[in-house]
Design a protein around this motif. Structure first.
Motif, PDB file in Angstrom:
ATOM      1  N   TYR A 353       0.725  -1.124  -0.024  1.00 21.56           N
ATOM      2  CA  TYR A 353       0.075  -0.041  -0.166  1.00 21.56           C
ATOM      3  C   TYR A 353       0.920   1.249   0.183  1.00 21.56           C
ATOM      4  O   TYR A 353       1.694   1.467   0.844  1.00 21.56           O
ATOM      5  N   PHE A 354       0.468   2.166  -0.834  1.00 21.11           N
ATOM      6  CA  PHE A 354       1.326   3.200  -0.871  1.00 21.11           C
ATOM      7  C   PHE A 354       0.200   4.548  -1.107  1.00 21.11           C
ATOM      8  O   PHE A 354      -0.525   4.483  -2.048  1.00 21.11           O
ATOM      9  N   GLY A 355       0.534   5.676  -0.375  1.00 22.07           N
ATOM     10  CA  GLY A 355      -0.526   6.915  -0.337  1.00 22.07           C
ATOM     11  C   GLY A 355       0.308   8.155  -0.490  1.00 22.07           C
ATOM     12  O   GLY A 355       1.605   8.090  -0.260  1.00 22.07           O
ATOM     13  N   ALA A 356      -0.110   9.218  -1.335  1.00 22.75           N
ATOM     14  CA  ALA A 356       0.471  10.233  -1.345  1.00 22.75           C
ATOM     15  C   ALA A 356      -0.406  11.491  -1.524  1.00 22.75           C
ATOM     16  O   ALA A 356      -1.670  11.185  -1.672  1.00 22.75           O
ATOM     17  N   GLY A 357       0.120  12.740  -1.382  1.00 18.58           N
ATOM     18  CA  GLY A 357      -0.641  13.881  -1.713  1.00 18.58           C
ATOM     19  C   GLY A 357      -1.252  13.803  -3.377  1.00 18.58           C
ATOM     20  O   GLY A 357      -0.392  13.056  -4.100  1.00 18.58           O
ATOM     21  N   ALA A 358      -2.220  14.250  -3.611  1.00 19.00           N
ATOM     22  CA  ALA A 358      -2.732  14.387  -5.213  1.00 19.00           C
ATOM     23  C   ALA A 358      -1.565  14.922  -6.036  1.00 19.00           C
ATOM     24  O   ALA A 358      -1.184  14.599  -7.280  1.00 19.00           O
ATOM     25  N   ALA A 359      -0.819  15.847  -5.389  1.00 16.10           N
ATOM     26  CA  ALA A 359       0.145  16.953  -6.182  1.00 16.10           C
ATOM     27  C   ALA A 359       1.290  15.932  -6.672  1.00 16.10           C
ATOM     28  O   ALA A 359       2.079  16.128  -7.776  1.00 16.10           O
ATOM     29  N   PHE A 360       1.666  14.786  -5.780  1.00 11.08           N
ATOM     30  CA  PHE A 360       2.691  14.011  -5.790  1.00 11.08           C
ATOM     31  C   PHE A 360       2.290  13.275  -7.430  1.00 11.08           C
ATOM     32  O   PHE A 360       3.233  13.166  -8.425  1.00 11.08           O
ATOM     33  N   TYR A 361       1.234  12.674  -7.482  1.00  9.58           N
ATOM     34  CA  TYR A 361       0.893  12.133  -8.554  1.00  9.58           C
ATOM     35  C   TYR A 361       0.763  12.789  -9.918  1.00  9.58           C
ATOM     36  O   TYR A 361       1.259  12.366 -10.861  1.00  9.58           O
ATOM     37  N   GLY A 384      -3.161   5.219  -2.458  1.00  7.66           N
ATOM     38  CA  GLY A 384      -3.917   6.175  -1.867  1.00  7.66           C
ATOM     39  C   GLY A 384      -3.708   7.631  -2.323  1.00  7.66           C
ATOM     40  O   GLY A 384      -2.665   7.664  -2.588  1.00  7.66           O
ATOM     41  N   ALA A 385      -4.702   8.504  -2.061  1.00  8.15           N
ATOM     42  CA  ALA A 385      -4.410   9.927  -2.476  1.00  8.15           C
ATOM     43  C   ALA A 385      -5.230  10.839  -1.474  1.00  8.15           C
ATOM     44  O   ALA A 385      -6.586  10.321  -1.312  1.00  8.15           O
ATOM     45  N   THR A 386      -4.877  11.953  -1.292  1.00  8.91           N
ATOM     46  CA  THR A 386      -5.649  13.059  -0.532  1.00  8.91           C
ATOM     47  C   THR A 386      -4.599  14.329  -0.601  1.00  8.91           C
ATOM     48  O   THR A 386      -3.897  14.539  -1.535  1.00  8.91           O
ATOM     49  N   GLY A 387      -5.336  15.369   0.041  1.00  3.83           N
ATOM     50  CA  GLY A 387      -4.636  16.503   0.144  1.00  3.83           C
ATOM     51  C   GLY A 387      -5.268  17.731  -0.649  1.00  3.83           C
ATOM     52  O   GLY A 387      -5.450  18.795  -0.499  1.00  3.83           O
ATOM     53  N   SER A 388      -5.776  17.146  -1.813  1.00  4.14           N
ATOM     54  CA  SER A 388      -6.571  18.109  -3.110  1.00  4.14           C
ATOM     55  C   SER A 388      -7.242  16.999  -3.806  1.00  4.14           C
ATOM     56  O   SER A 388      -6.774  15.709  -3.767  1.00  4.14           O
ATOM     57  N   PRO A 389      -8.333  17.677  -4.774  1.00  7.35           N
ATOM     58  CA  PRO A 389      -8.885  16.782  -5.619  1.00  7.35           C
ATOM     59  C   PRO A 389      -7.882  15.900  -6.437  1.00  7.35           C
ATOM     60  O   PRO A 389      -7.134  16.699  -7.045  1.00  7.35           O
TER      61      PRO A 389
END
Length: 651
Positions: A353-361, A384-389
C-alpha cells in the motif's frame, strides 16, 4: 456522475478484505444483514452506539476498561463519548511487540541517516526508555511535549512515549519558519522540546541551529531541551536524544479517560493564529481503526504514506501500525535525484500500500514518469491519495503508467477530525475522478445555503452526526466560541467542513475544492478544481491558481494565474489554448477575464493552493494580515501578488 470504470475488484479480493470481515462480524455477532454498502452506511450513521461499539469489539481495542456507553450526548458541538473508559493510544501499537517481537515494525529511508529497520520489540523498548526519561524531566499527565522533527522513527517514539504518560503531544516539521512554530507552540506552553539540529534535503545540508536557538529562547515554559545533533555538537544544557533511548525499563502506560487529550494539531494557519485542535485517545483509536477498513489495512501489509511531519497524514500513518502492518517511512525529497526515487523505494521495499498527496501523482504524470516500465510493482495492491482533488487524467495515468491491476482509493477529510469523510471501498469499482463512498459512521451530506440536502449537485460538505474524532476543543478556547465559529455557525447542530462536494444517489462523490474559494459567475457556482483540471491537463501548463473577485456594484473579475511548462513561451497562443480548454471542458462562462504569468503558485506547508489569501489580498485586504508567510511552503511566491494587487488598485 457515473464516470468510466477503471478497475473492478474480484470477489475473492473483496472477501479477503478487512471490510468484508467486518461485514461478516456484524452478521455473526449482531444479526445484521446488509443488501449493499449504502445499507451498512445508513446503519452506521443512524445507530451510532451500535456501530461504534461494533468497531471497538471487532478491532479488540486494548483498554483497562471498555466504555459502558459509547455516545453519551448526541449533540454537536457538545457531544460526549466513551463513558467510564480507561485506555491509552500507545497500547494499541505497542501490543504488537508482545505478539511479534522480532518482526519488522518500521523501515526508515532517510536522506539524512540512510536506511534502517526497527523490530516491534526495539520500538517498545525505546518507547519505554524515553517515557521513563520524560517522567524524570518532570512530565506528568496533561503536560505538553513538543517536537521539531522530520518524519523518522524519532518522532514516532517520542509521540508514543508522550502518549503513554498521558501527556499531550504536538509536532512541527523542521522546514517550518520559526515564527510559524512559535505561533503554534507558544499557545500550548510545552514543558519539553525535542528537536533535530539539521537534515539533508535534495542533496543539501540544512542547518537549523540558529532557528532552534530562536525558538528555544521564546518558549519560556520549556524546562528541558532534548536534541538530536546532526550538524554540530550538543548545545550546553541540552539532553542528547541517544541518551534517553537506551535504558532498560518495562513499558507501562497510564490509563486515561476516553476523551483525555492525545495530541494537538493545527489548522493550516494561512490567516491569523493557527487553531490548536485537540484530539482524544479514544476518538482517534476508533476513527483510525475504522479508517483501516476503508483502506483495507491489516498485519499482512507493508504500508507507506508519503508525508512530511507537518501534515495530518503523519499522524494518520500510525493507523496502519496499530493494525500490525509494517510501516515504511520516506524522509527526503520526492524529486531527488529524480522523480522516480519514490517509485524505486516502493519497489525495493515491496510495499503493498502506498499513499501520497494528489500533487505528487500529478507531478509524476507531468514529468513523464512511467513506473510500470521502470520498476517492479508486483507487490503493490493499493494506492491512496488525498490533500487536494485527484483529477480524472491523473486517474488515467495511474492505471496506464503505474499499474493496471490495483485499487486506487482517494480519501478526503482533514486535520480537523484526523480522518476522512469520503473514502475507498475494496469491493467497489473505481471510477475516474470519483471517491467511492461516504465513510462508515460519517453522516456526510451536500447542503445548499438553506440547509437542504442536494443529490448529484455541488453543495457544502457537512456532517450531520457527531464523530468520536471531532475536536475535543481548541486549546485556550475556554468558552468554545472559536470552535463553534469554525464549524457550526452556518448550520445549527451540523458540522460545515468548508469543501464543495457532489454526492450521487449511489454515495460516490467528487470534491470540488474549498467552498470559500468558490467561483460565482453570473449566478453559476463552480469549484476551482474544475478549472484546474482543464488548465493543468494541458502539457503547456505546469501549475495554476484562479480566484473570483466580486466587487460591489460591478461584475466579478476572475484572473487566472499560470506557470507555463518549462520552455513554453507565455504568449497569445498559450492564452488561447488555455481559454479553449476552459470553454471545451468547463463552460464559456468561466473563461477568465485575464491570464497572468507567475513563477510559482503560493502553497501551504501541506501543499494546498492559497486561493483565499490571494482573493482577500486582491479584494483590498491588508497584506500583513491576509496570510501568515511562515505557514507557507514558498513565501516568496506571494511577492508577485502584492505587486499585482498594487497595480490593480492604481488602475
Amino acid at each position: 456522475m457515473s464516470a468510466k470504470v477503471l478497475w473492478t475488484p474480484s470477489q475473492e479480493r473483496y472477501d479477503a478484505s478487512s471490510m468484508a470481515q467486518f461485514e461478516r462480524f456484524a452478521r455473526d455477532t449482531r444479526g445484521l444483514e446488509f443488501e449493499d454498502y449504502n445499507a451498512m452506511w445508513r446503519w452506521s450513521v443512524d445507530d451510532l452506539e451500535s456501530f461504534w461499539r461494533a468497531i471497538w469489539d471487532f478491532f479488540e481495542i486494548p483498554a483497562l476498561q471498555a466504555p459502558s456507553q459509547m455516545l453519551l450526548k448526541r449533540q454537536m458541538p457538545d457531544m460526549k463519548w466513551g463513558k467510564d473508559a480507561q485506555l491509552n493510544y500507545a497500547d494499541a501499537i505497542i501490543q504488537h511487540a508482545h505478539k511479534r517481537p522480532d518482526e519488522c515494525a518500521l523501515v526508515v529511508q532517510s536522506e539524512t541517516f540512510g536506511r534502517s529497520e526497527m523490530t516491534w520489540a526495539k520500538l517498545r523498548d525505546q518507547v519505554a526508555s524515553v517515557a521513563d526519561n520524560l517522567r524524570k524531566m518532570g512530565v506528568t499527565q496533561g503536560d505538553r511535549v513538543v517536537a521539531i522533527l522530520p518524519n523518522t522513527e524519532v518522532a514516532l517514539i517520542a509521540l508514543l512515549a508522550t502518549a503513554s504518560l498521558g501527556a499531550v503531544w504536538s509536532l512541527c516539521a523542521p522546514d517550518m519558519g520559526h515564527v510559524a512554530i512559535l505561533d503554534r507552540f507558544q499557545q500550548i506552553e510545552p514543558k519539553v522540546l525535542i528537536a533535530q539540529d539539521g537534515y539533508m534535503h535534495a542533496g543539501t545540508q540544512v542547518d537549523r541551529r540558529k532557528v532552534l536557538a530562536e525558538i528555544n529562547a521564546n518558549l519560556p515554559s520549556v524546562t528541558a531541551f532534548v536534541t538530536l545533533p546532526v550538524i554540530g555538537p550538543l548545545p550546553n544544557n541540552h539532553i542528547a536524544w541517544s541518551t534517553i533511548t537506551q535504558d532498560s525499563v518495562s513499558y507501562q502506560a497510564t490509563q486515561v479517560p476516553f476523551e483525555h487529550p492525545l495530541w494537538i494539531v493545527y489548522s493550516s494557519g494561512t490567516t491569523g493564529n493557527p487553531k490548536p485542535i485537540v484530539h482524544g485517545h479514544g476518538g482517534i483509536l476508533l476513527e483510525a481503526s475504522k479508517q483501516s477498513l476503508h483502506q483495507d489495512i491489516s498485519a499482512k501489509d507493508r504500508f507507506c504514506w508519503l508525508t512530511s511531519s507537518g501534515w495530518i497524514m503523519w499522524n494518520g500513518q500510525w493507523m496502519a501500525l496499530a493494525q500490525g502492518a509494517s510501516v515504511a517511512i520516506f524522509d527526503g525529497a520526492a524529486n531527488y535525484p529524480d522523480m522516480g526515487v519514490v517509485w524505486r523505494f516502493i519497489a525495493d521495499e515491496k510495499l503493498s500500500y502506498f499513499g501520497a498527496g494528489a500533487a505528487f501523482y500529478s507531478t509524476c504524470m507531468k514529468a513523464g514518469v512511467t513506473p510500470c516500465d521502470d520498476v517492479d510493482l508486483e507487490n503493490l495492491r493499493s494506492l491512496g491519495a488525498t490533500g487536494s482533488p485527484l483529477s480524472g487524467d491523473t486517474y488515467d495515468w495511474i492505471y496506464r503508467d503505474v499499474k493496471a491491476d490495483q485499487w486506487l482509493a482517494p480519501i478526503s477529510g482533514g486535520t480537523d477530525l484526523a480522518g476522512a469523510f469520503v473514502a475507498g471501498h475494496p469491493g467497489m469499482a473505481v471510477r475516474a475522478g470519483e471517491m467511492q463512498c461516504r465513510a462508515l459512521g460519517n453522516a456526510v451530506r451536500a447542503y445548499d445555503p438553506l440547509g437542504e440536502e442536494l443529490i448529484g449537485e455541488v453543495g457544502e460538505l457537512v456532517c450531520t452526526e457527531p464523530l468520536p474524532s471531532m475536536p475535543l476543543y481548541f486549546w485556550g478556547d475556554d468558552d468554545g466560541s472559536r470552535l463553534f465559529d469554525s464549524y457550526f455557525a452556518d448550520y445549527p447542530g451540523v458540522w460545515r467542513h468548508g469543501d464543495w462536494i457532489a454526492i450521487d444517489k449511489s454515495g460516490a462523490s467528487v470534491i470540488y475544492g474549498r467552498s470559500d474559494a468558490t467561483i460565482n459567475r453570473k449566478g453559476l457556482r463552480l469549484g476551482s478544481a474544475e478549472i484546474y483540471q482543464a488548465v493543468e491537463g494541458l502539457d503547456t501548463v505546469l501549475d495554476s491558481l484562479v480566484v473570483d473577485l466580486e466587487f460591489l456594484g460591478r461584475d466579478s473579475f476572475m484572473p487566472l494565474f499560470v506557470v507555463p511548462a518549462a520552455g513554453v513561451p507565455f504568449d497569445e497562443a498559450l492564452k488561447e489554448q488555455i481559454n479553449a480548454a476552459i470553454r471545451g471542458q468547463v463552460s464559456a462562462r468561466f473563461v477568465p477575464n485575464e491570464i497572468v504569468e507567475i513563477k510559482e503558485v503560493p502553497r501551504t506547508l501541506s501543499g494546498k493552493k492559497l486561493e483565499v489569501p490571494v482573493k482577500k489580498l486582491l479584494l483590498g485586504g491588508d497584506p500583513q494580515s491576509v496570510v501568515n508567510r511562515d505557514s507557507m511552503a514558498n513565501p516568496e511566491s506571494f511577492d508577485f501578488f502584492l505587486a499585482y494587487a498594487t497595480a490593480r488598485a492604481n488602475t
